[in-house]
Enzyme design. Structure first.
Site, PDB file in Angstrom:
ATOM      1  CG  ASP A  13      -2.791   3.625  -3.070  1.00  0.00           C
ATOM      2  OD1 ASP A  13      -3.868   3.023  -3.257  1.00  0.00           O
ATOM      3  OD2 ASP A  13      -2.523   4.257  -2.041  1.00  0.00           O
ATOM      4  CD  GLU A  14      -5.290  -0.485  -1.087  1.00  0.00           C
ATOM      5  OE1 GLU A  14      -5.379  -0.134   0.090  1.00  0.00           O
ATOM      6  OE2 GLU A  14      -6.237  -0.988  -1.721  1.00  0.00           O
ATOM      7  CG  ASP A  44      -1.839   1.151   1.329  1.00  0.00           C
ATOM      8  OD1 ASP A  44      -1.846   1.989   0.401  1.00  0.00           O
ATOM      9  OD2 ASP A  44      -2.567   1.241   2.335  1.00  0.00           O
TER      10      ASP A  44
END
Ligand SMILES: [Mg+2]
Length: 420
Positions: free
Chosen positions: A109-110, A13
Protein backbone atom coordinates in the site's frame (compact mmCIF):
# COMPACT_ATOMS: atom_id res chain seq x y z
CA UNK A 1 23.54 20.45 7.87
CA UNK A 2 21.43 22.63 5.59
CA UNK A 3 18.56 20.84 4.01
CA UNK A 4 18.05 20.33 0.32
CA UNK A 5 14.66 21.72 -0.60
CA UNK A 6 13.83 20.48 -4.08
CA UNK A 7 10.67 18.38 -4.10
CA UNK A 8 12.02 15.23 -5.67
CA UNK A 9 9.60 12.56 -4.44
CA UNK A 10 5.93 11.95 -4.06
CA UNK A 11 5.08 9.22 -1.57
CA UNK A 12 1.70 7.54 -1.53
CA UNK A 13 0.38 5.60 1.43
CA UNK A 14 -3.09 4.06 1.39
CA UNK A 15 -4.94 4.62 4.66
CA UNK A 16 -6.13 1.58 6.61
CA UNK A 17 -5.58 -0.31 3.38
CA UNK A 18 -6.94 -3.82 4.00
CA UNK A 19 -9.91 -2.50 5.96
CA UNK A 20 -10.66 0.10 3.27
CA UNK A 21 -10.61 -2.55 0.54
CA UNK A 22 -13.10 -4.59 2.57
CA UNK A 23 -15.29 -1.50 2.97
CA UNK A 24 -15.01 -0.87 -0.75
CA UNK A 25 -16.06 -4.44 -1.56
CA UNK A 26 -18.88 -4.50 0.97
CA UNK A 27 -20.79 -1.22 1.27
CA UNK A 28 -22.44 -2.43 4.50
CA UNK A 29 -19.05 -2.17 6.19
CA UNK A 30 -18.61 1.48 5.28
CA UNK A 31 -18.77 3.85 8.23
CA UNK A 32 -18.45 0.93 10.63
CA UNK A 33 -15.55 -0.14 12.83
CA UNK A 34 -13.86 -3.00 10.97
CA UNK A 35 -10.85 -5.08 11.90
CA UNK A 36 -9.25 -7.42 9.40
CA UNK A 37 -8.05 -10.60 11.07
CA UNK A 38 -6.01 -13.56 9.86
CA UNK A 39 -8.82 -16.02 10.66
CA UNK A 40 -12.42 -15.33 11.60
CA UNK A 41 -13.30 -15.17 15.28
CA UNK A 42 -10.05 -16.19 16.83
CA UNK A 43 -9.58 -14.31 20.06
CA UNK A 44 -5.90 -15.13 20.29
CA UNK A 45 -4.94 -13.43 17.04
CA UNK A 46 -4.29 -9.77 16.32
CA UNK A 47 -5.96 -7.30 14.02
CA UNK A 48 -3.85 -6.93 10.91
CA UNK A 49 -5.71 -3.78 9.90
CA UNK A 50 -8.34 -1.51 11.40
CA UNK A 51 -10.71 0.92 9.71
CA UNK A 52 -10.62 4.54 10.82
CA UNK A 53 -13.92 3.97 12.62
CA UNK A 54 -12.22 1.20 14.62
CA UNK A 55 -9.08 3.28 15.18
CA UNK A 56 -11.30 5.86 16.89
CA UNK A 57 -11.89 3.23 19.60
CA UNK A 58 -8.17 2.56 19.95
CA UNK A 59 -8.14 -0.56 17.80
CA UNK A 60 -5.05 -0.72 15.61
CA UNK A 61 -2.81 -3.13 13.76
CA UNK A 62 -1.48 -5.55 16.35
CA UNK A 63 -4.35 -5.17 18.84
CA UNK A 64 -5.38 -8.59 20.19
CA UNK A 65 -8.87 -9.50 19.12
CA UNK A 66 -10.22 -10.03 22.65
CA UNK A 67 -8.95 -6.57 23.55
CA UNK A 68 -10.28 -5.02 20.35
CA UNK A 69 -13.73 -6.42 21.18
CA UNK A 70 -13.50 -4.93 24.67
CA UNK A 71 -12.49 -1.52 23.25
CA UNK A 72 -15.18 -1.60 20.60
CA UNK A 73 -18.08 -4.03 21.19
CA UNK A 74 -19.59 -3.31 17.74
CA UNK A 75 -16.36 -4.19 15.95
CA UNK A 76 -16.90 -6.18 12.75
CA UNK A 77 -14.23 -8.82 12.21
CA UNK A 78 -13.43 -9.64 8.60
CA UNK A 79 -11.09 -12.45 7.57
CA UNK A 80 -8.23 -11.25 5.39
CA UNK A 81 -8.44 -11.80 1.63
CA UNK A 82 -4.91 -11.27 0.44
CA UNK A 83 -5.58 -12.01 -3.24
CA UNK A 84 -8.09 -9.19 -3.22
CA UNK A 85 -5.59 -6.76 -1.69
CA UNK A 86 -3.03 -7.70 -4.34
CA UNK A 87 -5.61 -7.13 -7.05
CA UNK A 88 -6.44 -3.68 -5.67
CA UNK A 89 -2.72 -2.97 -5.34
CA UNK A 90 -2.31 -3.42 -9.09
CA UNK A 91 -5.32 -1.27 -9.85
CA UNK A 92 -4.07 1.48 -7.55
CA UNK A 93 -0.55 1.40 -9.00
CA UNK A 94 -2.01 1.48 -12.51
CA UNK A 95 -3.94 4.61 -11.61
CA UNK A 96 -0.84 6.22 -10.06
CA UNK A 97 0.99 5.49 -13.31
CA UNK A 98 -1.66 7.42 -15.19
CA UNK A 99 -0.13 10.45 -13.48
CA UNK A 100 3.50 9.61 -12.65
CA UNK A 101 5.82 6.66 -13.20
CA UNK A 102 6.37 4.70 -10.02
CA UNK A 103 9.96 4.90 -8.83
CA UNK A 104 9.62 2.17 -6.26
CA UNK A 105 6.80 0.09 -4.84
CA UNK A 106 7.61 0.12 -1.12
CA UNK A 107 4.88 -2.26 0.04
CA UNK A 108 1.42 -3.42 -0.91
CA UNK A 109 0.00 0.00 0.00
CA UNK A 110 2.95 2.34 -0.46
CA UNK A 111 4.81 3.66 -3.47
CA UNK A 112 7.30 6.41 -4.20
CA UNK A 113 7.32 8.41 -7.43
CA UNK A 114 10.24 10.51 -8.54
CA UNK A 115 9.42 14.02 -9.67
CA UNK A 116 11.39 15.60 -12.47
CA UNK A 117 11.36 18.95 -14.23
CA UNK A 118 8.40 21.19 -13.47
CA UNK A 119 6.80 18.44 -11.37
CA UNK A 120 9.10 19.69 -8.61
CA UNK A 121 7.39 23.05 -8.45
CA UNK A 122 5.20 23.05 -5.32
CA UNK A 123 1.93 23.91 -7.05
CA UNK A 124 2.46 21.39 -9.83
CA UNK A 125 3.45 18.71 -7.31
CA UNK A 126 0.39 19.48 -5.20
CA UNK A 127 -1.83 19.27 -8.29
CA UNK A 128 -0.34 15.86 -9.15
CA UNK A 129 -0.97 14.69 -5.58
CA UNK A 130 -4.60 15.80 -5.74
CA UNK A 131 -5.06 14.18 -9.14
CA UNK A 132 -3.71 10.85 -7.89
CA UNK A 133 -5.97 10.91 -4.85
CA UNK A 134 -9.02 11.79 -6.93
CA UNK A 135 -8.09 9.21 -9.56
CA UNK A 136 -7.91 6.42 -6.98
CA UNK A 137 -11.31 7.38 -5.58
CA UNK A 138 -12.90 7.68 -9.01
CA UNK A 139 -11.34 4.71 -10.77
CA UNK A 140 -10.46 2.21 -8.06
CA UNK A 141 -12.94 2.86 -5.29
CA UNK A 142 -14.44 5.73 -3.36
CA UNK A 143 -13.91 3.99 -0.03
CA UNK A 144 -10.15 4.18 -0.60
CA UNK A 145 -8.25 7.07 0.93
CA UNK A 146 -4.58 7.77 0.78
CA UNK A 147 -2.06 10.15 2.26
CA UNK A 148 0.39 11.80 -0.08
CA UNK A 149 3.69 13.29 1.01
CA UNK A 150 5.87 15.39 -1.27
CA UNK A 151 9.42 16.16 -0.20
CA UNK A 152 13.08 16.12 -1.24
CA UNK A 153 13.87 12.48 -0.37
CA UNK A 154 11.90 9.26 -0.15
CA UNK A 155 12.35 9.34 3.64
CA UNK A 156 11.06 12.89 4.05
CA UNK A 157 8.22 12.22 1.59
CA UNK A 158 7.15 9.24 3.70
CA UNK A 159 7.37 11.37 6.83
CA UNK A 160 5.23 13.98 5.05
CA UNK A 161 2.63 11.34 4.14
CA UNK A 162 2.51 10.23 7.79
CA UNK A 163 1.81 13.78 9.01
CA UNK A 164 -1.81 13.86 7.86
CA UNK A 165 -3.96 10.76 8.06
CA UNK A 166 -6.38 9.92 6.64
CA UNK A 167 -6.60 11.59 3.25
CA UNK A 168 -3.65 13.94 3.71
CA UNK A 169 -1.56 15.90 1.26
CA UNK A 170 1.56 17.43 2.79
CA UNK A 171 4.52 19.15 1.17
CA UNK A 172 7.75 19.42 3.12
CA UNK A 173 9.89 22.11 1.58
CA UNK A 174 13.23 23.31 2.94
CA UNK A 175 11.43 26.10 4.80
CA UNK A 176 9.24 23.54 6.59
CA UNK A 177 12.15 21.56 7.98
CA UNK A 178 12.73 20.77 10.70
CA UNK A 179 9.89 22.90 12.14
CA UNK A 180 7.07 20.77 10.76
CA UNK A 181 8.49 17.53 12.22
CA UNK A 182 9.76 18.72 15.62
CA UNK A 183 6.59 17.51 17.33
CA UNK A 184 7.13 13.90 16.27
CA UNK A 185 8.45 11.16 18.50
CA UNK A 186 11.72 9.59 17.39
CA UNK A 187 9.86 6.33 16.75
CA UNK A 188 7.44 8.14 14.43
CA UNK A 189 10.29 8.38 11.93
CA UNK A 190 10.51 5.48 9.46
CA UNK A 191 13.65 3.49 10.22
CA UNK A 192 13.73 4.29 13.94
CA UNK A 193 12.30 1.45 15.97
CA UNK A 194 12.21 1.03 19.74
CA UNK A 195 15.77 -0.32 19.83
CA UNK A 196 17.29 2.51 17.84
CA UNK A 197 15.28 5.06 19.84
CA UNK A 198 16.76 3.62 23.04
CA UNK A 199 20.19 3.81 21.48
CA UNK A 200 19.62 7.45 20.58
CA UNK A 201 18.38 8.33 24.07
CA UNK A 202 21.47 6.69 25.49
CA UNK A 203 23.53 8.98 23.23
CA UNK A 204 21.66 12.00 24.58
CA UNK A 205 19.35 12.37 21.59
CA UNK A 206 15.87 12.49 23.09
CA UNK A 207 13.84 14.33 20.45
CA UNK A 208 13.69 15.15 16.75
CA UNK A 209 15.35 18.55 17.30
CA UNK A 210 18.42 16.87 18.78
CA UNK A 211 18.40 14.27 15.99
CA UNK A 212 18.21 17.02 13.38
CA UNK A 213 21.28 18.71 14.90
CA UNK A 214 23.47 15.62 14.45
CA UNK A 215 26.07 15.49 11.71
CA UNK A 216 26.25 12.48 9.34
CA UNK A 217 29.38 11.18 11.08
CA UNK A 218 27.66 11.34 14.47
CA UNK A 219 24.66 9.38 13.20
CA UNK A 220 27.03 6.86 11.67
CA UNK A 221 28.65 6.42 15.09
CA UNK A 222 25.31 6.02 16.90
CA UNK A 223 23.99 3.53 14.33
CA UNK A 224 27.42 1.96 14.23
CA UNK A 225 26.83 1.66 10.51
CA UNK A 226 26.81 3.63 7.31
CA UNK A 227 23.01 3.26 7.52
CA UNK A 228 23.03 6.07 10.12
CA UNK A 229 24.92 8.36 7.79
CA UNK A 230 22.51 7.60 4.95
CA UNK A 231 19.56 8.22 7.27
CA UNK A 232 21.04 11.61 8.16
CA UNK A 233 21.39 12.66 4.53
CA UNK A 234 17.90 11.43 3.67
CA UNK A 235 16.41 13.22 6.70
CA UNK A 236 17.95 16.45 5.49
CA UNK A 237 16.48 15.89 2.08
CA UNK A 238 19.57 14.76 0.24
CA UNK A 239 19.37 11.88 -2.15
CA UNK A 240 21.40 8.83 -1.41
CA UNK A 241 24.27 8.29 -3.83
CA UNK A 242 22.81 5.16 -5.43
CA UNK A 243 19.56 6.98 -6.09
CA UNK A 244 21.27 10.00 -7.59
CA UNK A 245 22.15 8.01 -10.70
CA UNK A 246 18.54 6.97 -11.34
CA UNK A 247 17.83 10.24 -13.15
CA UNK A 248 20.00 8.85 -15.91
CA UNK A 249 17.29 6.46 -16.92
CA UNK A 250 13.54 6.43 -17.34
CA UNK A 251 11.91 3.10 -16.68
CA UNK A 252 8.64 1.38 -16.04
CA UNK A 253 7.81 -2.09 -14.85
CA UNK A 254 4.67 -4.04 -14.35
CA UNK A 255 3.75 -7.17 -12.45
CA UNK A 256 1.54 -9.08 -14.86
CA UNK A 257 -1.97 -10.20 -14.06
CA UNK A 258 -2.68 -13.83 -15.03
CA UNK A 259 -4.50 -12.76 -18.21
CA UNK A 260 -1.39 -10.93 -19.43
CA UNK A 261 1.25 -13.56 -18.71
CA UNK A 262 1.39 -15.21 -22.12
CA UNK A 263 4.41 -13.74 -23.97
CA UNK A 264 2.23 -12.40 -26.77
CA UNK A 265 0.16 -10.43 -24.24
CA UNK A 266 3.18 -9.45 -22.15
CA UNK A 267 4.79 -8.02 -25.28
CA UNK A 268 1.92 -5.55 -25.59
CA UNK A 269 2.43 -4.57 -21.94
CA UNK A 270 6.15 -3.99 -22.57
CA UNK A 271 5.28 -1.88 -25.63
CA UNK A 272 2.81 0.15 -23.58
CA UNK A 273 5.42 0.71 -20.86
CA UNK A 274 7.91 1.85 -23.49
CA UNK A 275 5.41 4.25 -25.07
CA UNK A 276 4.77 5.77 -21.64
CA UNK A 277 8.49 6.14 -20.94
CA UNK A 278 8.94 7.79 -24.34
CA UNK A 279 6.28 10.41 -23.54
CA UNK A 280 8.30 11.35 -20.48
CA UNK A 281 11.53 11.32 -22.44
CA UNK A 282 10.15 13.87 -24.89
CA UNK A 283 8.50 15.94 -22.21
CA UNK A 284 11.88 16.59 -20.62
CA UNK A 285 13.67 17.17 -23.87
CA UNK A 286 15.86 14.09 -23.83
CA UNK A 287 16.80 11.55 -26.44
CA UNK A 288 17.64 7.98 -25.40
CA UNK A 289 20.51 6.01 -26.89
CA UNK A 290 19.80 2.79 -25.02
CA UNK A 291 16.88 0.54 -24.21
CA UNK A 292 16.74 -2.28 -21.69
CA UNK A 293 14.21 -5.06 -21.41
CA UNK A 294 13.73 -7.35 -18.48
CA UNK A 295 11.23 -10.19 -18.59
CA UNK A 296 10.81 -12.61 -15.74
CA UNK A 297 9.21 -15.94 -16.60
CA UNK A 298 7.35 -17.63 -13.76
CA UNK A 299 9.77 -20.53 -13.58
CA UNK A 300 12.79 -19.77 -15.74
CA UNK A 301 15.63 -17.36 -15.06
CA UNK A 302 15.05 -13.67 -15.64
CA UNK A 303 15.95 -12.29 -19.06
CA UNK A 304 17.59 -8.86 -19.08
CA UNK A 305 19.35 -7.30 -22.05
CA UNK A 306 20.08 -3.87 -23.43
CA UNK A 307 20.53 -2.40 -26.88
CA UNK A 308 22.31 0.78 -27.93
CA UNK A 309 21.54 3.00 -30.89
CA UNK A 310 21.90 6.64 -32.02
CA UNK A 311 19.97 8.79 -29.50
CA UNK A 312 16.32 9.26 -30.47
CA UNK A 313 12.95 10.30 -29.07
CA UNK A 314 11.00 8.61 -31.85
CA UNK A 315 8.72 5.97 -30.36
CA UNK A 316 8.69 3.99 -33.60
CA UNK A 317 12.47 3.64 -33.47
CA UNK A 318 12.28 2.67 -29.79
CA UNK A 319 9.52 0.12 -30.48
CA UNK A 320 11.67 -1.40 -33.22
CA UNK A 321 14.54 -1.74 -30.73
CA UNK A 322 12.14 -3.37 -28.27
CA UNK A 323 11.11 -5.87 -30.96
CA UNK A 324 14.76 -6.86 -31.40
CA UNK A 325 15.11 -7.46 -27.67
CA UNK A 326 11.81 -9.29 -27.52
CA UNK A 327 12.84 -11.66 -30.32
CA UNK A 328 16.05 -12.39 -28.42
CA UNK A 329 13.99 -13.09 -25.33
CA UNK A 330 11.73 -15.51 -27.23
CA UNK A 331 14.75 -17.24 -28.75
CA UNK A 332 16.29 -17.76 -25.33
CA UNK A 333 13.26 -18.53 -23.20
CA UNK A 334 10.67 -19.81 -25.66
CA UNK A 335 7.34 -18.37 -26.71
CA UNK A 336 5.22 -20.21 -24.20
CA UNK A 337 6.69 -19.61 -20.75
CA UNK A 338 4.26 -17.38 -18.82
CA UNK A 339 5.76 -14.13 -17.53
CA UNK A 340 5.30 -12.71 -14.06
CA UNK A 341 6.88 -9.30 -14.62
CA UNK A 342 8.30 -7.13 -17.37
CA UNK A 343 10.33 -3.93 -17.23
CA UNK A 344 11.77 -1.52 -19.74
CA UNK A 345 14.20 1.32 -19.24
CA UNK A 346 15.62 4.04 -21.45
CA UNK A 347 19.20 5.05 -20.77
CA UNK A 348 22.13 6.95 -22.31
CA UNK A 349 19.91 10.03 -22.05
CA UNK A 350 21.16 13.21 -23.71
CA UNK A 351 19.43 16.58 -23.92
CA UNK A 352 17.92 16.84 -27.38
CA UNK A 353 19.87 20.00 -28.18
CA UNK A 354 23.15 18.32 -27.22
CA UNK A 355 22.57 15.44 -29.61
CA UNK A 356 25.41 15.12 -32.03
CA UNK A 357 24.24 15.58 -35.61
CA UNK A 358 23.94 12.35 -37.54
CA UNK A 359 24.17 13.32 -41.19
CA UNK A 360 22.37 10.21 -42.32
CA UNK A 361 19.24 11.19 -40.44
CA UNK A 362 17.09 13.96 -41.91
CA UNK A 363 16.19 16.58 -39.35
CA UNK A 364 13.81 19.50 -39.38
CA UNK A 365 14.77 23.06 -38.49
CA UNK A 366 13.98 22.38 -34.83
CA UNK A 367 16.44 19.49 -34.81
CA UNK A 368 13.78 16.76 -34.63
CA UNK A 369 13.30 13.99 -37.15
CA UNK A 370 9.87 13.72 -38.74
CA UNK A 371 9.08 10.74 -36.55
CA UNK A 372 10.06 12.67 -33.43
CA UNK A 373 7.96 15.64 -34.52
CA UNK A 374 4.98 13.34 -35.03
CA UNK A 375 5.29 11.87 -31.55
CA UNK A 376 5.74 15.32 -30.02
CA UNK A 377 2.49 16.35 -31.70
CA UNK A 378 0.76 13.20 -30.41
CA UNK A 379 2.03 14.02 -26.90
CA UNK A 380 0.35 17.41 -27.17
CA UNK A 381 -2.93 15.74 -28.12
CA UNK A 382 -2.51 13.40 -25.16
CA UNK A 383 -1.86 16.34 -22.84
CA UNK A 384 -4.92 18.17 -24.08
CA UNK A 385 -7.40 15.31 -24.30
CA UNK A 386 -6.04 13.07 -21.59
CA UNK A 387 -3.41 10.40 -21.53
CA UNK A 388 -4.59 7.49 -23.60
CA UNK A 389 -6.54 9.74 -25.98
CA UNK A 390 -4.08 8.70 -28.65
CA UNK A 391 -3.05 5.08 -28.89
CA UNK A 392 -1.49 2.84 -31.48
CA UNK A 393 -4.02 0.46 -33.00
CA UNK A 394 -1.89 -2.48 -31.83
CA UNK A 395 -2.13 -1.24 -28.25
CA UNK A 396 -5.69 -0.06 -28.06
CA UNK A 397 -7.15 -3.17 -26.46
CA UNK A 398 -4.61 -2.97 -23.69
CA UNK A 399 -6.22 -1.06 -20.86
CA UNK A 400 -3.21 -0.54 -18.62
CA UNK A 401 -5.41 1.90 -16.74
CA UNK A 402 -8.10 -0.75 -16.22
CA UNK A 403 -10.94 1.75 -16.19
CA UNK A 404 -11.99 4.86 -18.01
CA UNK A 405 -13.03 5.17 -21.59
CA UNK A 406 -10.37 5.51 -24.24
CA UNK A 407 -10.63 7.04 -27.63
CA UNK A 408 -8.14 5.17 -29.76
CA UNK A 409 -7.05 6.06 -33.21
CA UNK A 410 -7.58 3.03 -35.38
CA UNK A 411 -4.67 4.10 -37.53
CA UNK A 412 -1.53 6.09 -36.91
CA UNK A 413 -1.84 9.49 -38.59
CA UNK A 414 0.62 10.18 -41.33
CA UNK A 415 3.49 12.38 -40.16
CA UNK A 416 2.59 14.93 -42.84
CA UNK A 417 -0.61 15.72 -40.95
CA UNK A 418 1.45 17.01 -38.07
CA UNK A 419 4.30 18.56 -39.95
CA UNK A 420 3.36 22.17 -39.40
MG1 LIG B 1 -0.88 2.52 4.71
Amino acid sequence: MRSSGELRYLFLDLNAYFASVEQQENPRLRGRPVAVVPMADTDTTCAIAASYEAKAFGVKTGTRIWEARRLCPDLVLVPARHDLYVDYHHRIMAEVENHLPIHKVMSIDEAACRLIGDEREPERARTLGRAIKAGIRAKVGDALRCSVGIAPSVLTAKIAADLEKPDGLVLLEAKDLPGRILGLQLTDLPGIGENMAAHLVHAGVTDVAALWALAPKQMRAIWNSVVGERFCYALHGFELPELATSRRSIGHSRVLAPARRAPARARLVARALLLKAAVRLRRYGYAAGGLGLSARPLELARFAQETRFPPTQDSFVLLAELERLWRRFLAERGARAPLIKTSIWLFRLVPIEARVADFFVARRADGLTRGEALWTALDRLGARYGRGAVALASQRDLALQYLGAKIAFTRVPDPIEFDE
